[in-house]
Scaffold this active site. Structure first.
Site, PDB file in Angstrom:
ATOM      1  N   SER A  74      48.044  28.197   0.872  1.00  0.00           N
ATOM      2  CA  SER A  74      48.969  28.480  -0.228  1.00  0.00           C
ATOM      3  C   SER A  74      50.332  28.914   0.279  1.00  0.00           C
ATOM      4  O   SER A  74      51.375  28.520  -0.266  1.00  0.00           O
ATOM      5  CB  SER A  74      48.376  29.562  -1.140  1.00  0.00           C
ATOM      6  OG  SER A  74      47.180  29.111  -1.755  1.00  0.00           O
ATOM      7  N   SER A 117      38.729  22.756  -0.895  1.00  0.00           N
ATOM      8  CA  SER A 117      38.135  21.397  -0.969  1.00  0.00           C
ATOM      9  C   SER A 117      37.228  21.144   0.234  1.00  0.00           C
ATOM     10  O   SER A 117      37.581  20.391   1.136  1.00  0.00           O
ATOM     11  CB  SER A 117      39.220  20.329  -1.070  1.00  0.00           C
ATOM     12  OG  SER A 117      40.219  20.449  -0.074  1.00  0.00           O
ATOM     13  N   ASP A 127       0.870  -1.176   0.000  1.00  0.00           N
ATOM     14  CA  ASP A 127       0.000   0.000   0.000  1.00  0.00           C
ATOM     15  C   ASP A 127       0.899   1.214   0.000  1.00  0.00           C
ATOM     16  O   ASP A 127       1.615   1.477   0.971  1.00  0.00           O
ATOM     17  CB  ASP A 127      -0.902  -0.031   1.238  1.00  0.00           C
ATOM     18  CG  ASP A 127      -1.833   1.180   1.285  1.00  0.00           C
ATOM     19  OD1 ASP A 127      -2.123   1.743   0.210  1.00  0.00           O
ATOM     20  OD2 ASP A 127      -2.270   1.553   2.386  1.00  0.00           O
ATOM     21  N   LYS A 187     -15.310   3.350  -5.385  1.00  0.00           N
ATOM     22  CA  LYS A 187     -16.419   4.124  -4.822  1.00  0.00           C
ATOM     23  C   LYS A 187     -17.581   4.263  -5.825  1.00  0.00           C
ATOM     24  O   LYS A 187     -18.255   5.300  -5.890  1.00  0.00           O
ATOM     25  CB  LYS A 187     -15.937   5.499  -4.352  1.00  0.00           C
ATOM     26  CG  LYS A 187     -14.782   5.413  -3.347  1.00  0.00           C
ATOM     27  CD  LYS A 187     -14.415   6.756  -2.757  1.00  0.00           C
ATOM     28  CE  LYS A 187     -13.239   6.603  -1.787  1.00  0.00           C
ATOM     29  NZ  LYS A 187     -12.839   7.849  -1.138  1.00  0.00           N
TER      30      LYS A 187
END
Length: 637
Positions: free
Chosen positions: A477, A544, A112, A168
Site C-alpha cells: 500500500s 492476493s 472392475d 455367492k
C-alpha cells in the site's frame, strides 16, 4: 511343395479374427458393489469361460493362485483382474481395471471398479462411459451401504441398464428365499432414488453358477444367465443413432487449398450428403456436400463413426463448434446448474476459474459455492461451502462464453464435462450439466459506441493495471500510494484500489477463508477491468495469495496491460515491522487464515516487476515502477 510358414498362418488367423469381430456391437459395462463382493472374481470367470486367456496367462494364474491360496480351487479368477501389487497384497480392488473380451454375438469392455468409499472418483471414472452396471451383492450380507452408493452413482451417471447380481449363492445353499429377500430390499431402495427397472440374477462367480451357463443348483430361477443378458441388452450406440445428428468438430482438415472439411466423431444421429445442418454456436446453416472417411466417400454415416464433412457453403467453423441437424439443434448457454464429482485432494475453491472441457470445447469456468453436497451413503442433501475429494455436489457454473450443450440425461457427449486446474493441468473434477439457467438466455451484452480505445485516447494514456502483491506488511500500500502520487503529478488519470479500503464497502461481506479470498480477488479483477475500460491506470494493493486468481485477472485484460508487481519481503521482515500488530495476533491464534502463518502465499513465478524491500526504499521502488511503466523497461528491480 510349399514350405510351412507359421508366420503366414498366424497373420491369416489374426486377419480372420479381426474381420469376425469388426461388425459386432460393443457393450461397455462395469461391476461395482461392496468390498469383497466378488467383482474381480466374476470378471475373471467371464474371461475364463469365454476363452479369452492365453496359455502363458493361464500358467501364471495357476502359479499365483497356488501362492495366495484359493479355498481348494485350482484357479483364483480375481487375480486375472487385480493387476496392482497393492491389490493382490490387500485382496481388494483399488484402481479401475479394464478388460476386453468377446463372444460370438458381441464385444465387451468391462471395468472392475473399487468398492471403498475413498475410491468413489475411480468408480465414477469407470461408470462414465458404461452402458450397463452389474451391482454385486453378497448373498450372506444383503444390501449394504456400498451397494446403495454405487447404485446411486450409476443412476446419477445415466446408466440405463442395471443388473443386480446376488453373488455367492453357493455359500447360502442356493436358497431362493435369501435371493427373494435381497431383491425385495433392493427394489424398495431403488424406487426411492428413481431407479425404475433392474434385472436380478442369482450367481456364484466362484463356482460359475448362472454366469455363462444355467445352474442346476438353482432350478427355481427362470431368468437369463448373466452372459445371455449381456449379449442381448440394448446398447447406447443403438439409441444414439435415432437421435438428432450431432458432431463436435475436433479439427479442420485442410490438406490443400482445394479441400476444407470438418473432422469429428459423430455423437448421435445419422447424416447423408445433401442434409441441411447448422453450425453452433454461430447458428450459420449449410448442407453436407461430402462425407469423407478412411475408405473413401460414404453415402451415410451414423453415431460412433469418425468422419470428415465438407459443406456446400464457406461457413466459419472451427474446433469446438458443433455441426447439428438444422431443424433440431442443441442449445448454447453460459450459465448452468450442474452436478459435480470432485476428484482432487485440494478442495474446490468457489469463484476460482478452472478450464471446463466438454467434448471438443474448452472454456474458462467459475464454479459458485455449492447449493448442497450429496451424502452418497444416505442420499441426504447437506449444506456445503466447498467440495472435498470424492464429494458430490450441485452448483451453478458460469463460463466465459456460450457453449453448445445438451442435458447429460439426453447426451453424455454434450452434457458431461471435466474440470482442469489452470496452473497444474490436473483434472480436478467431473460433472454433468443438468440444465441452463434461464437468466443465461435473457442477459445479453449491450453494445456501446464509446470504446475503451476512445476513452484512453481522450485521456492521452495507455490503460494499465498495476497489480501489487505480497505479504501483509510488505509495503504494498505504501509503494502503490507513492506510485499514484507520481502518476498524478505527471498528469496521468489513475485510481488506487486498496485491500483494506475495499473491505469496508464492496467486499464487506467477505471473510478470509480461501474461498472468500478467491471471491475477493474476482470482484476486484472485474472492477479493475471496468476501470481500465474507462482508460484509467489502475493500481491495486492486495495480498492476493493465489497464483490462479492473479492469472485470472491477467486473462481479463488485453495483452501487455497487466503488470504484476511482486513486493518481495521475507516474512521475518514483515513480522518485524508488524505495524498493525496482525502477525502477533496470528501467532497467538487470535486471527484465523492469516497469510504466511496459517494460510499459504504463492509468490509470483515471473512477475513483470519485482521489488526487494530489504534493499530498496519505498521512494526508490515507486520511482523505478513509474519509469518501467512509462517505457524504461527493467523487469527485475
Amino acid at each position: 511343395m510349399t514350405a510351412y510358414r507359421p508366420d503366414a498362418l498366424i497373420a491369416s488367423d489374426i486377419s480372420a479374427y479381426l474381420e469376425l469381430h469388426q461388425h459386432k456391437s460393443l457393450l461397455r459395462f462395469l461391476t461395482c458393489g461392496s468390498v469383497d463382493d466378488g467383482k474381480s472374481t466374476l470378471i475373471g470367470r467371464l474371461l475364463y469361460d469365454s476363452k479369452q486367456i492365453f496359455e502363458d496367462q493361464l500358467s501364471a494364474l495357476e502359479s499365483d493362485s497356488k501362492r495366495v491360496g484359493t479355498q481348494g480351487q485350482a484357479i483364483d479368477f480375481a487375480l486375472l483382474v487385480d493387476g496392482l501389487a497393492a491389490e493382490r497384497e490387500q485382496g481388494i480392488t483399488i484402481d479401475v481395471a479394464y478388460r476386453f473380451f468377446a463372444t460370438e454375438k458381441r464385444k465387451f469392455i468391462v471395468a472392475d471398479t473399487p468398492g471403498h468409499e475413498q475410491y468413489t472418483r475411480n468408480m465414477v471414472t469407470g461408470a462414465s462411459t458404461a452402458d450397463l452396471a452389474v451391482i454385486l451383492i453378497d448373498a450372506r450380507k444383503g444390501v449394504l451401504t456400498q451397494t446403495k452408493r454405487h447404485s446411486f452413482l450409476a443412476h446419477l451417471l445415466g446408466i440405463r441398464h442395471l443388473v443386480v447380481a446376488v453373488n455367492k449363492m453357493d455359500l447360502v445353499d442356493y436358497d431362493q428365499a435369501v435371493f427373494d429377500r435381497i431383491v425385495d430390499a433392493y427394489a424398495e431402495f431403488a424406487q426411492s432414488i428413481g431407479i425404475q427397472d433392474f434385472t436380478p440374477i442369482p450367481i456364484s462367480g466362484f463356482q460359475g453358477d448362472n454366469v455363462t451357463t444355467r445352474s442346476d443348483a438353482m432350478p427355481w430361477f427362470g431368468g437369463p444367465v448373466l452372459l445371455d443378458h449381456l449379449e442381448s441388452v440394448e446398447v447406447n450406440g443403438d439409441i444414439d443413432r435415432i437421435k438428432p445428428f450431432r458432431m463436435p468438430v475436433q479439427w479442420v482438415n485442410r490438406p490443400n487449398l482445394d479441400f476444407r472439411g470438418f473432422a469429428g466423431l459423430i455423437a448421435s444421429g445419422t447424416i447423408r450428403p445433401g442434409d441441411p445442418v447448422r453450425i453452433l454456436p454461430s447458428g450459420r446453416t449449410s448442407t453436407v456436400a461430402r462425407i469423407v472417411a478412411m475408405g473413401g466417400d460414404k453415402d451415410i454415416a451414423v453415431a460412433g463413426e469418425s468422419v470428415t464433412l465438407t459443406l456446400a457453403d464457406e461457413v466459419d467453423c472451427s474446433r469446438g463448434d458443433v455441426i447439428a441437424t438444422a431443424d433440431a439443434p442443441p442449445q448454447a448457454a453460459d450459465q448452468f446448474k450442474a452436478t459435480i464429482v470432485w476428484m482432487d485432494p485440494a478442495e474446490l475453491l468457489p469463484g476460482r476459474a478452472y478450464w471446463l472441457k466438454l467434448g471438443t470445447q474448452t472454456v474458462s469456468a467459475v464454479i459458485r459455492a455449492p447449493e448442497y453436497a450429496i451424502d452418497v451413503n444416505t442420499m441426504a442433501r447437506a449444506p456445503a461451502k466447498t467440495l472435498a475429494l470424492n464429494d458430490i455436489g450441485v452448483a451453478e457454473i458460469v463460463t466465459d462464453r456460450g457453449i453448445v450443450f445438451e442435458p447429460y440425461a439426453e447426451s453424455h457427449d454434450l452434457g458431461g464435462f471435466i474440470l482442469i486446474d489452470k496452473l497444474t493441468n490436473a483434472t480436478v473434477g467431473a460433472g454433468m450439466l443438468d440444465f441452463a439457467l434461464r437468466r443465461a438466455q435473457n442477459v445479453h451484452w449491450q453494445a456501446v459506441e464509446i470504446t475503451r480505445e476512445a476513452h484512453a485516447q481522450q485521456k492521452g494514456q495507455q490503460p494499465r493495471l498495476l497489480w501489487f502483491t505480497g505479504l501483509s506488511g510488505s509495503g504494498k500500500s505504501t509503494i502503490a500510494n507513492l506510485v499514484e502520487k507520481k502518476l498524478h503529478a505527471l498528469g496521468k488519470h489513475s485510481f488506487l484500489l486498496d485491500g483494506d479500503n475495499i473491505r469496508h464497502g464492496l467486499n464487506r461481506d467477505l471473510g478470509f477463508s480461501d474461498q472468500d479470498r478467491v471471491e475477493n480477488i474476482r470482484r476486484i479483477g472485474e472492477v479493475a477491468k471496468l476501470m481500465t475500460d474507462a482508460g484509467l491506470i489502475v493500481l491495486t494493493a492486495f495480498i492476493s495469495p493465489f497464483r490462479a486468481e492473479r492469472a485470472m485477472v491477467r486473462s481479463l485484460l488485453p495483452e501487455g496491460e497487466f503488470f504484476e508487481i511482486f513486493v518481495d519481503t521475507p516474512i521475518e521482515e514483515a513480522e518485524r515491522r508488524d505495524v498493525k500488530g496482525l502477525y502477533k495476533k496470528a501467532r497467538a491464534g487470535e486471527i484465523a487464515n492469516f497469510t504466511g502463518i496459517s494460510s499459504p502465499y504463492e509468490p509470483p513465478l515471473a512477475p513483470e516487476i519485482r521489488i526487494d524491500t530489504t534493499r530498496t526504499s519505498p521512494e526508490e521502488a515507486a520511482e523505478q515502477i513509474v519509469e518501467a511503466i512509462m517505457g524504461v523497461w527493467s523487469p527485475m528491480l
